[in-house]
Design a protein around this motif. Structure first.
Motif, PDB file in Angstrom:
ATOM      1  N   THR A   1      49.665 -98.911-103.727  1.00 49.96           N
ATOM      2  CA  THR A   1      49.482 -99.107-102.453  1.00 49.96           C
ATOM      3  C   THR A   1      50.403 -99.584-101.139  1.00 49.96           C
ATOM      4  O   THR A   1      50.174 -99.222-100.528  1.00 49.96           O
ATOM      5  N   THR A   2      50.198-100.795-101.686  1.00 55.18           N
ATOM      6  CA  THR A   2      51.565-102.233-100.754  1.00 55.18           C
ATOM      7  C   THR A   2      52.484-101.076-100.720  1.00 55.18           C
ATOM      8  O   THR A   2      53.649-101.522 -99.568  1.00 55.18           O
ATOM      9  N   SER A   3      52.969-100.697-101.885  1.00 56.04           N
ATOM     10  CA  SER A   3      54.558-100.700-102.176  1.00 56.04           C
ATOM     11  C   SER A   3      54.735 -99.196-100.913  1.00 56.04           C
ATOM     12  O   SER A   3      55.131 -99.029-100.797  1.00 56.04           O
ATOM     13  N   ALA A   4      53.700 -98.117-101.231  1.00 61.00           N
ATOM     14  CA  ALA A   4      53.765 -96.631-100.299  1.00 61.00           C
ATOM     15  C   ALA A   4      54.077 -97.292 -98.852  1.00 61.00           C
ATOM     16  O   ALA A   4      54.638 -96.315 -98.256  1.00 61.00           O
ATOM     17  N   ALA A   5      52.767 -97.854 -99.099  1.00 60.95           N
ATOM     18  CA  ALA A   5      52.641 -98.366 -96.743  1.00 60.95           C
ATOM     19  C   ALA A   5      53.086 -98.810 -96.613  1.00 60.95           C
ATOM     20  O   ALA A   5      53.603 -98.639 -95.398  1.00 60.95           O
ATOM     21  N   PHE A   6      54.118-100.010 -97.190  1.00 56.27           N
ATOM     22  CA  PHE A   6      55.366-100.998 -96.866  1.00 56.27           C
ATOM     23  C   PHE A   6      56.950-100.654 -96.797  1.00 56.27           C
ATOM     24  O   PHE A   6      57.428 -99.997 -95.437  1.00 56.27           O
ATOM     25  N   ALA A   7      57.187 -99.166 -97.430  1.00 60.24           N
ATOM     26  CA  ALA A   7      58.168 -98.270 -97.765  1.00 60.24           C
ATOM     27  C   ALA A   7      58.108 -97.902 -96.406  1.00 60.24           C
ATOM     28  O   ALA A   7      59.162 -97.410 -95.538  1.00 60.24           O
ATOM     29  N   SER A   8      56.913 -96.978 -96.438  1.00 58.98           N
ATOM     30  CA  SER A   8      56.864 -95.931 -94.720  1.00 58.98           C
ATOM     31  C   SER A   8      56.591 -96.872 -93.982  1.00 58.98           C
ATOM     32  O   SER A   8      56.960 -95.858 -92.749  1.00 58.98           O
ATOM     33  N   GLY A   9      56.217 -97.951 -94.150  1.00 57.02           N
ATOM     34  CA  GLY A   9      56.118 -98.771 -92.197  1.00 57.02           C
ATOM     35  C   GLY A   9      57.553 -98.864 -91.881  1.00 57.02           C
ATOM     36  O   GLY A   9      58.283 -99.217 -91.125  1.00 57.02           O
ATOM     37  N   LEU A  10      58.860 -99.441 -93.157  1.00 54.95           N
ATOM     38  CA  LEU A  10      60.077 -99.388 -92.866  1.00 54.95           C
ATOM     39  C   LEU A  10      60.096 -98.403 -92.721  1.00 54.95           C
ATOM     40  O   LEU A  10      61.230 -98.218 -91.088  1.00 54.95           O
ATOM     41  N   ALA A  11      60.310 -97.300 -93.280  1.00 54.15           N
ATOM     42  CA  ALA A  11      61.260 -96.208 -92.837  1.00 54.15           C
ATOM     43  C   ALA A  11      60.515 -95.485 -91.229  1.00 54.15           C
ATOM     44  O   ALA A  11      61.611 -95.139 -90.584  1.00 54.15           O
ATOM     45  N   GLN A  12      59.427 -95.685 -90.945  1.00 49.39           N
ATOM     46  CA  GLN A  12      58.313 -95.713 -89.145  1.00 49.39           C
ATOM     47  C   GLN A  12      59.165 -96.398 -88.162  1.00 49.39           C
ATOM     48  O   GLN A  12      59.715 -96.565 -87.475  1.00 49.39           O
ATOM     49  N   ARG A  13      59.804 -97.333 -88.671  1.00 48.18           N
ATOM     50  CA  ARG A  13      60.456 -98.222 -88.339  1.00 48.18           C
ATOM     51  C   ARG A  13      62.558 -97.852 -87.657  1.00 48.18           C
ATOM     52  O   ARG A  13      62.943 -98.455 -87.869  1.00 48.18           O
TER      53      ARG A  13
ATOM     54  N   VAL B   1      46.590-109.874 -94.575  1.00 48.14           N
ATOM     55  CA  VAL B   1      45.265-109.808 -95.039  1.00 48.14           C
ATOM     56  C   VAL B   1      45.019-108.240 -95.011  1.00 48.14           C
ATOM     57  O   VAL B   1      45.128-107.907 -93.593  1.00 48.14           O
ATOM     58  N   ILE B   2      44.779-107.814 -96.099  1.00 50.02           N
ATOM     59  CA  ILE B   2      44.388-105.856 -95.916  1.00 50.02           C
ATOM     60  C   ILE B   2      42.545-106.264 -96.377  1.00 50.02           C
ATOM     61  O   ILE B   2      42.145-106.944 -97.771  1.00 50.02           O
ATOM     62  N   PRO B   3      42.040-106.200 -95.277  1.00 55.49           N
ATOM     63  CA  PRO B   3      40.370-105.613 -95.367  1.00 55.49           C
ATOM     64  C   PRO B   3      39.960-104.621 -96.710  1.00 55.49           C
ATOM     65  O   PRO B   3      40.808-103.626 -96.927  1.00 55.49           O
ATOM     66  N   GLU B   4      39.300-105.225 -97.174  1.00 57.17           N
ATOM     67  CA  GLU B   4      38.108-104.174 -98.595  1.00 57.17           C
ATOM     68  C   GLU B   4      37.506-102.696 -97.790  1.00 57.17           C
ATOM     69  O   GLU B   4      37.140-103.433 -97.146  1.00 57.17           O
ATOM     70  N   SER B   5      37.662-101.652 -97.669  1.00 56.33           N
ATOM     71  CA  SER B   5      37.780-100.414 -97.612  1.00 56.33           C
ATOM     72  C   SER B   5      37.458 -99.422 -97.881  1.00 56.33           C
ATOM     73  O   SER B   5      38.476 -99.310 -99.313  1.00 56.33           O
ATOM     74  N   GLU B   6      36.766 -98.562 -97.776  1.00 54.23           N
ATOM     75  CA  GLU B   6      36.939 -97.004 -98.613  1.00 54.23           C
ATOM     76  C   GLU B   6      37.916 -96.149 -97.953  1.00 54.23           C
ATOM     77  O   GLU B   6      38.630 -94.861 -98.664  1.00 54.23           O
ATOM     78  N   ILE B   7      38.635 -96.298 -96.873  1.00 58.24           N
ATOM     79  CA  ILE B   7      39.618 -96.324 -96.507  1.00 58.24           C
ATOM     80  C   ILE B   7      40.950 -95.548 -97.160  1.00 58.24           C
ATOM     81  O   ILE B   7      42.183 -94.728 -97.190  1.00 58.24           O
TER      82      ILE B   7
ATOM     83  N   VAL C   1      43.133-100.742 -91.698  1.00 59.19           N
ATOM     84  CA  VAL C   1      43.889-100.747 -93.746  1.00 59.19           C
ATOM     85  C   VAL C   1      45.220-100.108 -92.678  1.00 59.19           C
ATOM     86  O   VAL C   1      45.903-101.399 -92.732  1.00 59.19           O
ATOM     87  N   ALA C   2      45.600 -99.501 -92.108  1.00 60.69           N
ATOM     88  CA  ALA C   2      46.854 -99.117 -91.690  1.00 60.69           C
ATOM     89  C   ALA C   2      46.907 -99.783 -90.267  1.00 60.69           C
ATOM     90  O   ALA C   2      48.036-100.623 -90.577  1.00 60.69           O
ATOM     91  N   LEU C   3      45.853-100.540 -89.698  1.00 58.58           N
ATOM     92  CA  LEU C   3      47.192-101.982 -88.887  1.00 58.58           C
ATOM     93  C   LEU C   3      47.175-103.025 -89.029  1.00 58.58           C
ATOM     94  O   LEU C   3      47.987-103.948 -88.817  1.00 58.58           O
ATOM     95  N   ALA C   4      46.387-103.343 -90.615  1.00 60.22           N
ATOM     96  CA  ALA C   4      46.345-104.517 -90.880  1.00 60.22           C
ATOM     97  C   ALA C   4      48.217-104.276 -92.139  1.00 60.22           C
ATOM     98  O   ALA C   4      49.056-105.271 -91.999  1.00 60.22           O
ATOM     99  N   TYR C   5      48.857-102.732 -92.602  1.00 58.76           N
ATOM    100  CA  TYR C   5      49.696-102.203 -93.034  1.00 58.76           C
ATOM    101  C   TYR C   5      50.534-102.452 -91.973  1.00 58.76           C
ATOM    102  O   TYR C   5      51.871-103.295 -92.476  1.00 58.76           O
ATOM    103  N   GLU C   6      50.714-102.300 -90.515  1.00 62.40           N
ATOM    104  CA  GLU C   6      51.719-102.432 -89.918  1.00 62.40           C
ATOM    105  C   GLU C   6      52.207-103.763 -89.473  1.00 62.40           C
ATOM    106  O   GLU C   6      52.935-104.614 -89.102  1.00 62.40           O
TER     107      GLU C   6
END
Length: 269
Positions: free
Chosen positions: A18-30, A209-215, A234-239
């Motif tokens: 989950t983190t790898s996908a979100a982190f890589a996507s965040g870098l690409a967004q930048r 810190v990534i909150p516990e979430s059903e998202i 969750v999205a805001l935390a990964y951003e």
């Protein structure tokens, strides 16, 4: 030259993919040209989380063994044109990740990308060691529970001793702590370790810190990296995580219990 970032942990099920996908996507967004690689041979979950499982024709292992060229195995992300996924095999075993083969692929990727994100299997078996070997930075993912933190401490020892940088006597891998599935109310109730507890035990810089979430489950089921779940905590935390990794100052969020309003307390809502 690309920066190589390994997303790792000592324990399974803590949210590495989950983190790898979100982190890589965040870098690409930048605007960074980014590739994310699945090192978990035999399980292969990254393509599911990224929503590209039906487009896998060739994989990381095919490239390592000369059965396909790198460009044949790379899959362009559906949402971000400068993000690519390199899936792994579901049918081979971890011995297919040869030292020489991984080094050759990593060397080729270095010339094409700004960031290489390595989604590591849990623990310290061969796949995990191959994933961290070429790293310049590590995101150590842990849950706020004793067994997860203890196993993460073991991974820190491996990062310090078994990487290419350690072998060559270069600057050590930059270590970052990411605490996932954090629930402040459960911390208050003594059901999980606090942020201070985890930091005291591991003593590496906190990335987020990534909150516990059903998202997170919803995103995974939809094949969408969690950072794309717009407006969610969750999205805001990964951003925030991506921003801090790139050197920006961001206040820490989602670490205090949500305040309950007067009427909610009064009527038990």
């Amino acid at each position: 030259m690309a920066q190589t970032v390994v997303v790792t942990s000592g324990k399974g099920g803590v949210g590495k993919t989950t983190t790898s996908a979100a982190f890589a996507s965040g870098l690409a967004q930048r605007g960074y040209r980014t590739v994310v690689i699945d090192f978990d041979v035999g399980l292969r979950n990254l393509d599911l989380v990224m929503g590209c499982e039906r487009r896998v024709v060739y994989d990381f292992i095919n490239v390592i063994h000369g059965e396909a060229r790198l460009q044949q195995a790379l899959i362009r992300d559906k949402m971000l044109e400068n993000l690519y996924i390199l899936p792994t095999s579901q049918t081979r075993d971890k011995d297919a990740l040869t030292t020489e083969g991984v080094a050759r692929v990593m060397e080729e990727l270095q010339t094409q990308f700004d960031y290489i994100v390595c989604d590591s299997p849990a623990g310290i078996e061969s796949g995990a060691l191959r994933a961290l070997y070429h790293a310049d930075a590590a995101i150590v993912v842990t849950n706020p529970e004793v067994s997860s933190v203890r196993d993460s401490d073991r991974i820190l020892g491996i990062l310090a001793a078994r990487s290419k940088r350690a072998e060559e006597g270069a600057e050590p891998i930059r270590e970052h702590l990411l605490l996932t599935r954090y629930a402040p109310k459960r911390v208050q109730g003594g059901e999980m370790l606090s942020l201070d507890d985890v930091q005291e035990l591991l003593r590496i810089p906190l990335l987020g810190v990534i909150p516990e979430s059903e998202i997170i489950l919803q995103a995974s089921n939809q094949g969408i990296p969690a950072i794309h779940m717009q407006g969610s905590d969750v999205a805001l935390a990964y951003e925030d995580v991506v921003a801090r990794f790139l050197g920006e100052e961001r206040p820490l969020r989602f670490v205090q219990p949500e305040k309950t309003g007067f009427f909610k307390r009064l009527f038990g809502g």
